[in-house]
Write an enzyme that holds these catalytic residues in place. Sequence first.
Site, PDB file in Angstrom:
ATOM      1  N   GLY A  82      37.457  47.337  50.379  1.00 12.86           N
ATOM      2  CA  GLY A  82      36.861  47.860  49.135  1.00 12.86           C
ATOM      3  C   GLY A  82      37.708  47.478  47.925  1.00 12.86           C
ATOM      4  O   GLY A  82      38.805  46.935  48.059  1.00 12.86           O
ATOM      5  N   GLY A  84      40.226  47.863  45.762  1.00 15.18           N
ATOM      6  CA  GLY A  84      41.430  48.684  45.727  1.00 15.18           C
ATOM      7  C   GLY A  84      42.159  48.573  44.403  1.00 15.18           C
ATOM      8  O   GLY A  84      43.088  49.333  44.121  1.00 15.18           O
ATOM      9  N   ARG A  85      41.750  47.595  43.593  1.00 13.60           N
ATOM     10  CA  ARG A  85      42.436  47.445  42.300  1.00 13.60           C
ATOM     11  C   ARG A  85      41.526  46.847  41.238  1.00 13.60           C
ATOM     12  O   ARG A  85      41.992  46.213  40.296  1.00 13.60           O
ATOM     13  CB  ARG A  85      43.674  46.578  42.459  1.00 13.60           C
ATOM     14  CG  ARG A  85      43.406  45.225  43.116  1.00 13.60           C
ATOM     15  CD  ARG A  85      44.575  44.366  42.865  1.00 13.60           C
ATOM     16  NE  ARG A  85      44.567  43.173  43.688  1.00 13.60           N
ATOM     17  CZ  ARG A  85      45.436  42.209  43.533  1.00 13.60           C
ATOM     18  NH1 ARG A  85      46.352  42.287  42.615  1.00 13.60           N
ATOM     19  NH2 ARG A  85      45.392  41.148  44.304  1.00 13.60           N
ATOM     20  N   LYS A 105      39.976  43.629  36.892  1.00 17.73           N
ATOM     21  CA  LYS A 105      40.932  43.581  38.006  1.00 17.73           C
ATOM     22  C   LYS A 105      42.293  44.090  37.547  1.00 17.73           C
ATOM     23  O   LYS A 105      42.768  43.708  36.489  1.00 17.73           O
ATOM     24  CB  LYS A 105      41.042  42.120  38.482  1.00 17.73           C
ATOM     25  CG  LYS A 105      41.807  41.951  39.771  1.00 17.73           C
ATOM     26  CD  LYS A 105      41.495  40.603  40.404  1.00 17.73           C
ATOM     27  CE  LYS A 105      42.211  40.422  41.720  1.00 17.73           C
ATOM     28  NZ  LYS A 105      41.821  39.167  42.378  1.00 17.73           N
ATOM     29  N   GLY A 118      47.078  49.461  43.087  1.00 17.53           N
ATOM     30  CA  GLY A 118      45.921  49.302  42.208  1.00 17.53           C
ATOM     31  C   GLY A 118      46.152  48.335  41.053  1.00 17.53           C
ATOM     32  O   GLY A 118      45.309  48.216  40.167  1.00 17.53           O
ATOM     33  N   ARG A 168      36.944  39.825  34.889  1.00 26.31           N
ATOM     34  CA  ARG A 168      36.313  38.728  35.631  1.00 26.31           C
ATOM     35  C   ARG A 168      34.802  38.800  35.509  1.00 26.31           C
ATOM     36  O   ARG A 168      34.228  39.886  35.502  1.00 26.31           O
ATOM     37  CB  ARG A 168      36.729  38.876  37.091  1.00 26.31           C
ATOM     38  CG  ARG A 168      36.097  37.916  38.035  1.00 26.31           C
ATOM     39  CD  ARG A 168      36.873  37.865  39.319  1.00 26.31           C
ATOM     40  NE  ARG A 168      36.554  38.979  40.190  1.00 26.31           N
ATOM     41  CZ  ARG A 168      37.228  39.234  41.323  1.00 26.31           C
ATOM     42  NH1 ARG A 168      38.252  38.483  41.674  1.00 26.31           N
ATOM     43  NH2 ARG A 168      36.884  40.238  42.078  1.00 26.31           N
ATOM     44  N   ARG A 175      30.005  40.831  48.820  1.00 24.75           N
ATOM     45  CA  ARG A 175      30.727  39.963  49.739  1.00 24.75           C
ATOM     46  C   ARG A 175      30.080  39.995  51.119  1.00 24.75           C
ATOM     47  O   ARG A 175      29.363  40.945  51.450  1.00 24.75           O
ATOM     48  CB  ARG A 175      32.184  40.452  49.841  1.00 24.75           C
ATOM     49  CG  ARG A 175      32.891  40.456  48.485  1.00 24.75           C
ATOM     50  CD  ARG A 175      33.839  41.640  48.361  1.00 24.75           C
ATOM     51  NE  ARG A 175      34.266  41.851  46.975  1.00 24.75           N
ATOM     52  CZ  ARG A 175      35.341  41.299  46.423  1.00 24.75           C
ATOM     53  NH1 ARG A 175      36.120  40.528  47.141  1.00 24.75           N
ATOM     54  NH2 ARG A 175      35.643  41.533  45.160  1.00 24.75           N
ATOM     55  N   ASP A 243      35.869  39.139  53.313  1.00 28.36           N
ATOM     56  CA  ASP A 243      35.748  39.986  52.117  1.00 28.36           C
ATOM     57  C   ASP A 243      35.970  39.190  50.840  1.00 28.36           C
ATOM     58  O   ASP A 243      35.837  39.742  49.744  1.00 28.36           O
ATOM     59  CB  ASP A 243      36.751  41.158  52.178  1.00 28.36           C
ATOM     60  CG  ASP A 243      38.169  40.703  52.427  1.00 28.36           C
ATOM     61  OD1 ASP A 243      38.401  40.055  53.459  1.00 28.36           O
ATOM     62  OD2 ASP A 243      39.044  40.960  51.595  1.00 28.36           O
ATOM     63  N   ASN A 244      36.297  37.923  50.962  1.00 24.01           N
ATOM     64  CA  ASN A 244      36.532  37.112  49.766  1.00 24.01           C
ATOM     65  C   ASN A 244      35.461  36.038  49.561  1.00 24.01           C
ATOM     66  O   ASN A 244      35.605  35.182  48.687  1.00 24.01           O
ATOM     67  CB  ASN A 244      37.909  36.461  49.816  1.00 24.01           C
ATOM     68  CG  ASN A 244      39.017  37.484  49.603  1.00 24.01           C
ATOM     69  OD1 ASN A 244      38.781  38.541  49.014  1.00 24.01           O
ATOM     70  ND2 ASN A 244      40.204  37.181  50.079  1.00 24.01           N
TER      71      ASN A 244
HETATM   72  P1  AMP Z   1      42.891  40.317  48.211  1.00 20.54           P
HETATM   73  O1  AMP Z   1      43.887  39.706  49.139  1.00 20.54           O
HETATM   74  O2  AMP Z   1      43.312  40.346  46.775  1.00 20.54           O
HETATM   75  O3  AMP Z   1      41.524  39.744  48.388  1.00 20.54           O
HETATM   76  O4  AMP Z   1      42.800  41.871  48.628  1.00 20.54           O
HETATM   77  C1  AMP Z   1      42.405  42.337  49.891  1.00 20.54           C
HETATM   78  C2  AMP Z   1      42.170  43.821  49.827  1.00 20.54           C
HETATM   79  O5  AMP Z   1      43.374  44.492  49.444  1.00 20.54           O
HETATM   80  C3  AMP Z   1      41.110  44.276  48.839  1.00 20.54           C
HETATM   81  O6  AMP Z   1      40.489  45.409  49.359  1.00 20.54           O
HETATM   82  C4  AMP Z   1      41.923  44.605  47.607  1.00 20.54           C
HETATM   83  O7  AMP Z   1      41.276  45.520  46.760  1.00 20.54           O
HETATM   84  C5  AMP Z   1      43.166  45.226  48.232  1.00 20.54           C
HETATM   85  N1  AMP Z   1      44.348  45.062  47.378  1.00 20.54           N
HETATM   86  C6  AMP Z   1      45.047  43.939  47.127  1.00 20.54           C
HETATM   87  N2  AMP Z   1      46.082  44.184  46.308  1.00 20.54           N
HETATM   88  C7  AMP Z   1      46.041  45.502  46.025  1.00 20.54           C
HETATM   89  C8  AMP Z   1      46.834  46.385  45.234  1.00 20.54           C
HETATM   90  N3  AMP Z   1      47.899  45.956  44.561  1.00 20.54           N
HETATM   91  N4  AMP Z   1      46.460  47.681  45.184  1.00 20.54           N
HETATM   92  C9  AMP Z   1      45.413  48.152  45.852  1.00 20.54           C
HETATM   93  N5  AMP Z   1      44.626  47.381  46.611  1.00 20.54           N
HETATM   94  C10 AMP Z   1      44.936  46.079  46.705  1.00 20.54           C
HETATM   95 MG    MG Z   2      39.745  40.115  47.952  1.00 18.38          MG
END
Ligand code: AMP
Ligand code: MG
Length: 480
Positions: A82, A84-85, A105, A118, A168, A175, A243-244
Amino acid sequence: MHLNSRYPQLNSKLYHHQMPSPLKGAKAGHFNETLADELQWSNEEKQNWVALCSGQQTFSSFQPLAMAYAGHQFGHWAGALGDGRGLLIAQVFNTKKQTIDLHLKGAGETPYSRMGDGRAVLRSVIREYLAGHALNALGVPSSNAVGFTSSLQGVQREKLEPGAMLLRSADSHIRLGHFEWINQYAPDLLSDFTQHCISWHYPECLEESTPILAFAKAVIQKTATLVAHWQLVGFAHGVMNTDNLNITGSTLDFGPYGFLERFRPNWINNHSDHQGRYTYEKQPSIAHWNLWVWLNQLIPLAPEGNKEKFKAELAECLKIFEPTFLEAYKKGLAHKMGLPTFHKDSFECSLDFLRILQQAQLDYTQSFIALQEHRYRDIRDECIDITSFDLFLNKYHQIREHQDTELLDQTMQQHNPHYILRNHMAQDAIEAAERDDFSEVDRLFKLLAKPFTKQPHLEKTSDLTPPASDAPEISISCSS
Ligand code: AMP
Ligand code: MG
């Protein structure tokens, strides 16, 4: 802006409403005014871009929300993920009447943050800002960003770094992993969710006899074509987890990406990817794998009593991936090479050229420019195996001999960029920005806006040169 708030029509289990939490001491980073115009921002909104790109101001008619999704990360089921940030802060019509998501973001913790804070750091925000811009200008479907802000608030990574936010834009933040979340945690919502995806993103599929199968095929086609685009410009996404990848086949969430410089198809640009799952050369097969995971999520939508037949039909859909990818890749490569798309030997000759680049570790982008400018000698001088090069060049001339070479050369100019975003270019811009100097971001922004046009007044020699083949690499890793 003209809002088209449609995501909140979905069942509220699929998201969580909350406001962004601004960073202390937000300051302007960079603003993409051309994009703001495309998104029909008013003059007042444009004047307030820093407040909008730092979470201090939102749009009163859209309640920001974090989306729930799940995913397979590095080939393993990762469960619930989900936003997360990041938060969806608006859905707006652009000048072409398409609905575009605006996602902030780095906007603070959400119920999906798990162990994270976050936040996003300036370094990764600048990398995403410039790469989204570069990909769009290269004609590769991708998210983009209206602007980013830096701040006085430190965010802890390996060291303390400036916190930042990126606004963004993307044609969808849905996704493949959304479907995985629903099947796992709220299976009753699958049918309604899928219907919404189809009517929002693939309305033409509603005319087909089985809209779900038509939708599956359309997503596969878009994804295969996207990956062909990546291969042609030498882009390695770096973290192709389910998820990406989104359902519209536009590039999303590319933190640890890299543009190939020296042609090393097995180069690992993401330093968190210890096994090299997401190298450039594996992207087509990984996309295929992700789509297979995704198609499995559609099985519960089988008509009553028809599950086995439906499963077979879904599996059949995936068969279009390879021919779709190859058709787009072969065609694009012929354009880059200045060879006719219809000639039976064009693809083999293109592969000979790539083998030469790989063997001598030549720069992917500049070698195509040398070919385009007929500077064959320059490439030959760098080759290890001169005989192979001469054989290639002979074949190349033979294929072009009775063709309209003027037209082929023109096509080459439209398909071979002078400029890509090399890691060291982004790095220089980041280091200056961390000292509050955004002039290098601005220079790269302008340069990368017109990658197919030579811009001597803007370019630096280092924009055209790969690092020495034994130079240590800049370490780029996930989730910064
Ligand atoms: P990403 O690798 O950026 O695609 O992130 C994968 C997952 O980790 C997603 O659910 C993001 O929202 C979460 N995520 C990545 N970095 C952070 C962060 N600093 N704080 C909270 N959630 C994060
Ligand atoms: Mg991601």
